[in-house]
Design a protein around this motif. Structure first.
Motif, PDB file in Angstrom:
ATOM      1  N   VAL A   1       0.826  -1.207   0.000  1.00  0.00           N
ATOM      2  CA  VAL A   1       0.000   0.000   0.000  1.00  0.00           C
ATOM      3  C   VAL A   1       0.861   1.257   0.000  1.00  0.00           C
ATOM      4  CG1 VAL A   1      -1.720   1.325   1.282  1.00  0.00           C
ATOM      5  CG2 VAL A   1      -1.930  -1.157   1.128  1.00  0.00           C
ATOM      6  N   GLY A   2       1.967   1.223   0.725  1.00  0.00           N
ATOM      7  CA  GLY A   2       2.799   2.402   0.862  1.00  0.00           C
ATOM      8  C   GLY A   2       3.827   2.610  -0.227  1.00  0.00           C
ATOM      9  N   ARG A   3       3.887   1.727  -1.208  1.00  0.00           N
ATOM     10  CA  ARG A   3       4.874   1.867  -2.279  1.00  0.00           C
ATOM     11  C   ARG A   3       4.343   2.754  -3.402  1.00  0.00           C
ATOM     12  NH1 ARG A   3       8.255   1.643   0.859  1.00  0.00           N
ATOM     13  NH2 ARG A   3       9.692   1.940  -0.894  1.00  0.00           N
ATOM     14  N   PRO A   4       5.225   3.384  -4.173  1.00  0.00           N
ATOM     15  CA  PRO A   4       4.776   4.233  -5.287  1.00  0.00           C
ATOM     16  C   PRO A   4       3.894   3.448  -6.259  1.00  0.00           C
ATOM     17  CG  PRO A   4       7.118   4.545  -4.873  1.00  0.00           C
ATOM     18  CD  PRO A   4       6.693   3.388  -4.025  1.00  0.00           C
ATOM     19  N   GLY A   5       2.699   3.967  -6.486  1.00  0.00           N
ATOM     20  CA  GLY A   5       1.780   3.306  -7.401  1.00  0.00           C
ATOM     21  C   GLY A   5       1.191   2.025  -6.863  1.00  0.00           C
ATOM     22  N   GLN A   6       1.419   1.694  -5.578  1.00  0.00           N
ATOM     23  CA  GLN A   6       0.951   0.450  -4.949  1.00  0.00           C
ATOM     24  C   GLN A   6       1.368  -0.774  -5.761  1.00  0.00           C
ATOM     25  OE1 GLN A   6      -1.630   3.139  -5.358  1.00  0.00           O
ATOM     26  NE2 GLN A   6      -0.354   3.788  -3.650  1.00  0.00           N
ATOM     27  N   ILE A   7       2.594  -0.753  -6.262  1.00  0.00           N
ATOM     28  CA  ILE A   7       3.081  -1.889  -7.034  1.00  0.00           C
ATOM     29  C   ILE A   7       4.511  -2.215  -6.629  1.00  0.00           C
ATOM     30  CG2 ILE A   7       3.997  -0.537  -8.985  1.00  0.00           C
ATOM     31  CD1 ILE A   7       2.752  -2.818 -10.787  1.00  0.00           C
ATOM     32  N   ALA A   8       4.850  -3.497  -6.719  1.00  0.00           N
ATOM     33  CA  ALA A   8       6.224  -3.955  -6.480  1.00  0.00           C
ATOM     34  C   ALA A   8       6.440  -5.200  -7.325  1.00  0.00           C
ATOM     35  CB  ALA A   8       6.454  -4.247  -5.006  1.00  0.00           C
ATOM     36  N   TYR A   9       7.702  -5.662  -7.356  1.00  0.00           N
ATOM     37  CA  TYR A   9       8.058  -6.796  -8.208  1.00  0.00           C
ATOM     38  C   TYR A   9       8.885  -7.793  -7.423  1.00  0.00           C
ATOM     39  CZ  TYR A   9       6.694  -3.375 -11.695  1.00  0.00           C
ATOM     40  OH  TYR A   9       5.991  -2.438 -12.412  1.00  0.00           O
TER      41      TYR A   9
END
Length: 483
Positions: A316-324
Motif C-alpha cells: 500500500v505504501g509503495r509508489p503506485g501500490q506496485i512492487a516486483y
C-alpha cells in the motif's frame, strides 16, 4: 416416517410463504446475501418452520460471494477425526483469535463462535456438503481447519440444493436497498430486481451481505489514492450499501473503516473475483523491489502464511501500490506454481526494461544484495542463508540470485474484506448505538465478523463465522417470528 424436513414437507409450518404469490408475498424471514452465512441462516430458519426468502444480488452463475474462493473452515475439536491431523481444543482456538486480533475481539462472541464451530463438520455433512479426509494426501495437513471437498463452490451447490428442497425461495440479481428503521425495528426494505421495485415488510431479517470491499468510492474515501491500486480478490457485489445505510440510521458500528485485510496478488489479476489463485507466495525465494528498483523490506523474515497479508499491507505504501518479486532460474525451480507466468528475460537489465524500471537501478540493487549474502551460521540450517551489512537485511533464505534467466512477478495489494461491520449480541441480533438489541434484525457472516476479528485473521475463520452465526441468526429469526 422420515425425520428429514426436506423429505417430509409436512414437518414444516406453512406460514405466509406458501399461501401468497411469490411476487407479492411478505416472508416470515428475509435473508439478504447468497454466501455461506446466508444459506446457513435460510436453511436453519426454514427448518424451524417459517417461510424464507433469500435475496442474492449476483446472477446465479456468480452466486455465493467470497465463499466461491474458499477452501477450508476452522473448527474446534477435542478428539481426533479422519478430517484433521490432530486435536484443536477450545482454549487454543480462543488464544489464536485473541492473538490475531490483538486482544480486541468481543470475548463473549468469540466463545460462542468457538463452541458452535464444533458442530460444523456434522452439520455441513448432514446438509450434503463433503469434506476432504486427511488420508487423501491431496491438501496440506491441518490440525485447525477442515478442507471442503471440491472447494467452496461445491459446498455452495450442496447448500443451495438443500435450501431449494426445503422450500426456501431464492431470487437472483435481487438487490436489497433502503432499509428503514423505526422504533428499534426494521420496518421495511426495498428490493430491486431488473426494472422492478418491491417493498418488503418481513417478520424478521437476517443480513449476510458482507462488507464494502468492492465499493471503490468507499475505499477511496478511507484510503485515498492508494485505493486505486487495490485488486478486489472476491465478489464484485460486496458494495456495503445496506451496511452504510444502517450505520447512518444509528446502528452500532464495530471495526475500523480505514483498515482492510490485504494480500499480495499478481498485478495482472482481474479487478474483481480473482480469488485465492492470484496470490503471490514465494517472496522468501527472491527479492522484492518497488517501481524504482529499490528493496524496502526483509523478504526472509516471514515464512508462515501470515506473510501474504503482511506483504499486502506493505504494498500500500509503495509508489503506485506496485512492487516486483525478482527471482533467478534456481529460485524459479523451487517456486510453487502460479496462475500467471512470470515475466522472464535473459539479463537483469532486460528484465528491468520489461518492468519499466531504470536498468542501472535494478542492477545495483541486485549486485548489493548478492554481495551481502552469507552462508548459514549453523551448518544444519539450510534456510539460514542471510545478508550482512545490507539495509534492509534479508534474515533468512538469502540465496544469491545469479543464474539466468531472471524472472519477475508484478504485485499489488489484493483486498479480501473490510473491517467495519454491525455490532451484534450473542443471539446475532443487531445492536443500536445505545447498545440495545433490535428485535427483528439479525446479522451473520462478514457484515458482523469485526466483532470477532476487528483486525488480523486466521485461516478458515470467515467460513467458521459464516456457518456458526448463520445458523444462530436463522434460528433466532425464526424463533422471533414464531413468538
Amino acid at each position: 416416517m422420515s425425520h428429514d424436513p426436506a423429505q417430509n414437507p409436512s414437518a414444516l409450518a406453512v406460514g405466509r410463504f406458501d399461501d401468497l404469490n411469490p411476487s407479492t408475498h411478505q416472508p416470515d424471514v428475509l435473508v439478504i446475501g447468497g454466501g455461506t452465512a446466508a444459506l446457513c441462516a435460510a436453511i436453519s430458519a426454514r427448518t424451524a418452520g417459517v417461510s424464507v426468502l433469500l435475496l442474492e444480488c449476483a446472477p446465479k452463475g456468480l452466486r455465493g460471494g467470497n465463499t466461491r474462493h474458499s477452501r477450508n473452515v476452522r473448527v474446534m475439536h477435542e478428539s481426533t477425526t479422519p478430517l484433521s491431523a490432530g486435536v484443536y481444543p477450545e482454549q487454543e482456538f480462543c488464544s489464536d483469535l485473541s492473538r490475531a486480533s490483538g486482544g480486541t475481539a468481543d470475548a463473549a462472541l468469540r466463545r460462542v463462535l468457538v463452541r458452535r464451530s464444533a458442530e460444523t463438520a456434522d452439520w455441513l455433512t448432514n446438509m450434503g456438503a463433503h469434506l476432504q479426509p486427511v488420508s487423501s494426501g491431496v491438501l496440506p495437513m491441518s490440525r485447525k481447519t477442515l478442507f471442503l471437498l471440491g472447494g467452496g463452490k461445491a459446498m455452495l451447490n450442496a447448500l443451495y440444493a438443500r435450501a431449494e428442497r426445503l422450500g426456501v425461495e431464492i431470487r437472483y440479481e435481487a438487490e436489497a436497498r433502503d432499509p428503514l428503521i423505526r422504533q428499534g425495528r426494521l420496518e421495511q426494505i426495498s428490493v430491486r430486481q431488473g426494472a422492478d421495485m418491491q417493498t418488503l415488510r418481513p417478520g424478521a431479517t437476517v443480513l449476510c451481505c458482507g462488507g464494502a470491499q468492492a465499493n471503490r468510492d468507499w475505499l477511496r474515501a478511507h484510503w485515498g489514492e492508494a485505493a486505486d491500486g487495490f485488486v478486489n480478490r472476491g465478489t464484485p457485489f460486496a458494495t456495503g450499501e445496506v451496511l452504510q445505510s444502517l450505520l447512518r440510521q444509528g446502528v452500532q458500528s464495530v471495526g475500523d473503516p480505514k483498515t482492510a485485510y490485504l494480500v499480495a496478488v499478481d498485478a495482472r489479476s482481474p479487478a474483481d473475483d480473482g480469488g485465492i489463485v492470484t496470490r503471490i507466495r514465494c517472496m522468501p525465494a527472491g527479492i522484492v523491489v518497488d517501481a524504482h528498483g529499490q528493496r524496502f523490506h526483509d523478504e526472509g523474515g516471514d515464512s508462515a502464511s501470515t506473510r501474504y497479508a503482511l506483504w499486502g499491507q506493505r504494498l500500500v505504501g509503495r509508489p503506485g501500490q506496485i512492487a516486483y518479486l525478482i527471482l533467478d532460474a534456481r529460485a524459479m525451480r523451487t517456486a510453487p506454481p502460479a496462475l500467471y507466468a512470470p515475466i522472464v528475460a535473459a539479463s537483469i537489465a532486460e528484465l528491468a526494461t520489461e518492468l519499466e524500471i531504470a536498468p542501472a537501478s535494478l542492477e545495483v540493487t541486485l549486485a548489493r544484495y548478492n554481495a551481502a549474502v552469507q552462508p548459514p551460521i549453523e551448518n544444519d540450517d539450510p534456510d539460514g542463508w542471510h545478508t550482512r551489512d545490507l539495509d534492509p537485511p534479508k534474515s533468512r533464505h538469502a540465496r544469491p540470485l545469479t543464474e539466468p534467466p531472471f524472472a519477475a512477478y508484478p504485485m499489488r495489494p489484493g483486498i479480501t474484506f473490510t473491517y467495519q461491520g454491525l455490532g451484534v449480541d450473542e443471539q446475532a441480533r443487531v445492536r443500536l448505538c445505545d447498545g440495545t438489541a433490535m428485535e427483528n434484525l439479525f446479522a451473520a457472516g462478514m457484515i458482523m465478523a469485526p466483532n470477532i476479528i476487528p483486525r488480523g485473521y486466521v485461516s478458515g475463520l470467515a467460513m467458521s463465522i459464516g456457518v456458526a452465526f448463520g445458523r444462530i441468526a436463522g434460528e433466532e429469526a425464526a424463533r422471533y417470528v414464531q413468538r
